[in-house]
Design an enzyme around this catalytic site. Sequence first.
Site, PDB file in Angstrom:
ATOM      1  N   ARG A  15      36.670 -31.706 -78.188  1.00 15.42           N
ATOM      2  CA  ARG A  15      35.711 -32.017 -77.119  1.00 15.42           C
ATOM      3  C   ARG A  15      35.753 -31.015 -75.957  1.00 15.42           C
ATOM      4  NH1 ARG A  15      37.433 -38.233 -76.647  1.00 15.42           N
ATOM      5  NH2 ARG A  15      39.286 -37.389 -77.661  1.00 15.42           N
ATOM      6  N   GLY A  76      46.972 -38.099 -86.550  1.00 14.77           N
ATOM      7  CA  GLY A  76      47.080 -39.143 -85.538  1.00 14.77           C
ATOM      8  C   GLY A  76      48.359 -39.044 -84.715  1.00 14.77           C
ATOM      9  N   ASN A 167      46.344 -48.666 -72.257  1.00 10.72           N
ATOM     10  CA  ASN A 167      47.492 -47.827 -72.608  1.00 10.72           C
ATOM     11  C   ASN A 167      47.317 -46.434 -72.001  1.00 10.72           C
ATOM     12  OD1 ASN A 167      49.598 -46.472 -73.929  1.00 10.72           O
ATOM     13  ND2 ASN A 167      48.405 -46.202 -75.818  1.00 10.72           N
ATOM     14  N   TYR A 346      40.158  -1.313 -47.061  1.00 13.90           N
ATOM     15  CA  TYR A 346      40.889  -1.538 -48.310  1.00 13.90           C
ATOM     16  C   TYR A 346      42.260  -0.896 -48.220  1.00 13.90           C
ATOM     17  CZ  TYR A 346      42.660  -1.208 -52.993  1.00 13.90           C
ATOM     18  OH  TYR A 346      43.486  -1.295 -54.084  1.00 13.90           O
TER      19      TYR A 346
HETATM   20  C1  UD1 Z   1      45.410 -42.188 -76.993  1.00 13.17           C
HETATM   21  C2  UD1 Z   1      45.920 -43.604 -77.369  1.00 13.17           C
HETATM   22  C3  UD1 Z   1      45.191 -44.665 -76.527  1.00 13.17           C
HETATM   23  C4  UD1 Z   1      45.393 -44.368 -75.064  1.00 13.17           C
HETATM   24  C5  UD1 Z   1      44.950 -42.920 -74.713  1.00 13.17           C
HETATM   25  C6  UD1 Z   1      45.371 -42.568 -73.310  1.00 13.17           C
HETATM   26  C7  UD1 Z   1      46.602 -43.596 -79.718  1.00 13.17           C
HETATM   27  C8  UD1 Z   1      46.239 -43.974 -81.105  1.00 13.17           C
HETATM   28  N1  UD1 Z   1      45.719 -43.861 -78.752  1.00 13.17           N
HETATM   29  O1  UD1 Z   1      44.028 -42.105 -77.365  1.00 13.17           O
HETATM   30  O2  UD1 Z   1      45.722 -45.965 -76.815  1.00 13.17           O
HETATM   31  O3  UD1 Z   1      44.672 -45.298 -74.263  1.00 13.17           O
HETATM   32  O4  UD1 Z   1      45.579 -41.976 -75.602  1.00 13.17           O
HETATM   33  O5  UD1 Z   1      44.911 -41.298 -72.918  1.00 13.17           O
HETATM   34  O6  UD1 Z   1      47.705 -43.100 -79.497  1.00 13.17           O
HETATM   35  N2  UD1 Z   1      47.741 -35.495 -80.898  1.00 13.17           N
HETATM   36  C9  UD1 Z   1      48.549 -34.808 -81.793  1.00 13.17           C
HETATM   37  N3  UD1 Z   1      48.326 -34.948 -83.125  1.00 13.17           N
HETATM   38  C10 UD1 Z   1      47.357 -35.745 -83.619  1.00 13.17           C
HETATM   39  C11 UD1 Z   1      46.532 -36.458 -82.710  1.00 13.17           C
HETATM   40  C12 UD1 Z   1      46.761 -36.308 -81.350  1.00 13.17           C
HETATM   41  O7  UD1 Z   1      49.453 -34.072 -81.376  1.00 13.17           O
HETATM   42  O8  UD1 Z   1      47.230 -35.826 -84.850  1.00 13.17           O
HETATM   43  C13 UD1 Z   1      47.988 -35.330 -79.447  1.00 13.17           C
HETATM   44  C14 UD1 Z   1      46.829 -34.682 -78.706  1.00 13.17           C
HETATM   45  O9  UD1 Z   1      47.009 -33.281 -78.636  1.00 13.17           O
HETATM   46  C15 UD1 Z   1      46.914 -35.339 -77.334  1.00 13.17           C
HETATM   47  C16 UD1 Z   1      47.560 -36.694 -77.607  1.00 13.17           C
HETATM   48  O10 UD1 Z   1      48.151 -36.599 -78.868  1.00 13.17           O
HETATM   49  O11 UD1 Z   1      47.763 -34.607 -76.460  1.00 13.17           O
HETATM   50  C17 UD1 Z   1      46.557 -37.843 -77.553  1.00 13.17           C
HETATM   51  O12 UD1 Z   1      45.593 -37.700 -78.556  1.00 13.17           O
HETATM   52  P1  UD1 Z   1      44.084 -38.116 -78.343  1.00 13.17           P
HETATM   53  O13 UD1 Z   1      43.360 -37.871 -79.582  1.00 13.17           O
HETATM   54  O14 UD1 Z   1      43.547 -37.477 -77.102  1.00 13.17           O
HETATM   55  O15 UD1 Z   1      44.245 -39.704 -78.130  1.00 13.17           O
HETATM   56  P2  UD1 Z   1      43.199 -40.695 -77.442  1.00 13.17           P
HETATM   57  O16 UD1 Z   1      42.062 -40.929 -78.359  1.00 13.17           O
HETATM   58  O17 UD1 Z   1      42.897 -40.205 -76.090  1.00 13.17           O
HETATM   59 CA    CA Z   2      43.304 -38.180 -74.956  1.00 16.40          CA
END
Ligand code: UD1
Ligand code: CA
Length: 450
Positions: A15, A76, A167, A346
């Site tokens: 995004r 995830g 969260n 300058y």
């Molecule tokens: C996540 C939480 C949500 C919370 C929110 C807060 C989960 C399932 N959900 O959602 O409950 O309210 O953050 O901001 O945890 N990342 C990885 N590997 C992956 C996926 C993500 O390293 O496979 C890292 C991303 O780089 C990021 C962080 O994890 O720094 C969060 O991932 P993101 O996809 O932004 O989670 P949200 O959908 O925001």
């Molecule tokens: Ca996030």
Amino acid sequence: MEFTAIILAAGKGTRMRSSLPKPLHRVGGHPMLGWSIDAARMAGTTRTIAVLAPDSGEIQKWLDDTAIAIQEEQLGTGNAVAAARDAVGQDDGIAIVMFADTPLVRADSISAIVGKVADDAAIAVAAFEPADPTGYGRLVQGRDGSIESIVEHREATDAQQRIGLCNGGIMAARTPLLFDLLDQVTNDNAKGEYYLTDIVALASAGGHRVAHMVIDETEILGVNDRVDLAAAEAALQSRLRTTAMQAGVTMVAPDTVFIAADAVIEPDVIIEPHVVIGGGCHIGEGSIIRAFSHLEGTHLGACCIIGPYARLRPGTEAGDGVKVGNFVEIKKTKLGAGAKANHLTYLGDATIGSKANIGAGTITCNYDGFGKHETLIGDGAFIGSNTALVAPVKIGARAIIGAGSTITRDVGPDNIAVERAHTSEREGAAAKFRETRQNKVTPTKTKPRS
Ligand code: UD1
Ligand code: CA
């Protein structure tokens, strides 16, 4: 209190629509991943592990001594934490999971969340109550207030979507329990991902207590796109300005001032509207930074007056009481106490002695198209307006340079140097000139319309 910080930074960050990895986007001049690492360190982490994607060379180049774990596929947040298992190794202490996209978390909050696990909770979750909870995971509480589960927005029932408690993404747990529970997490959900948040329901069902701690919304603001990035910057700027003002800095129009996170601004500094204080600046006590000035990598002594409209670039080092006026650009230059450069100048790769006066329009010609060369100006020297100092060149102490000179060789102390063509003046010539011009001019005829 010993703990390991696991910072998740392997997400695709789609995004952001950027060729730069999301964790390297900057807030307050500092990459977001750096903010998370610094907060963990300030809270006293014994070990920091960044979880990165396989193609994260750019991030790895930026990291210093932080340990890394690679998450092979972005399956995830739960899968990402599991990827840190080997790096964590055998450890029965506490681990805290943080995200690289929540740069404003404070060290105090991290300590407090870790503290809850150190006390008696099996897991502790950072919670917040955002004005608009859309997109965040919701905390489902049992009768005793403990957390029974975290339901992601997409999975939440209508009733669960009305829950305001969300969260924040930061979660601490006993390390062995964390990895045990992650082994049980499945990807049977809307996104087909392994959610870290699922460990909460598993823990609770197994009789473990899950605590939560509400922290301020601005701390937990997650950056998913450039709009969020701007919101995080605005929140950080407001925090930095408040801290500066509370420490004795006057800001006439705080909302128009930008300060890099590492700026040091001493008490009784006055900052006028529309000023940028970039990375690596130190502003000495009692200095005034006038409107529309731009500073980077600059060190100012006490009681300096800068601007309006001054540009101080990296390597500017001014002693006490230095004055720099409008449309003056300075780079890699030392100015002794009380030196002045008040207009249109300058100065680059130069050393200016104390109380030297640099006249309007002075230029240090420091670059010959190949290399940079130095200009040295002694204490108390006076450089007349519109002087070009062709470097390398040295002007002795108290020397005077006549206005309009182009100085190509060294000038000794206490000497006067003038390099100027003699003026020829012809009496009455101006009047004669006009007369001859006038006679030559043929009057413009206006054509009659046909
Ligand atoms: C996540 C939480 C949500 C919370 C929110 C807060 C989960 C399932 N959900 O959602 O409950 O309210 O953050 O901001 O945890 N990342 C990885 N590997 C992956 C996926 C993500 O390293 O496979 C890292 C991303 O780089 C990021 C962080 O994890 O720094 C969060 O991932 P993101 O996809 O932004 O989670 P949200 O959908 O925001
Ligand atoms: Ca996030």
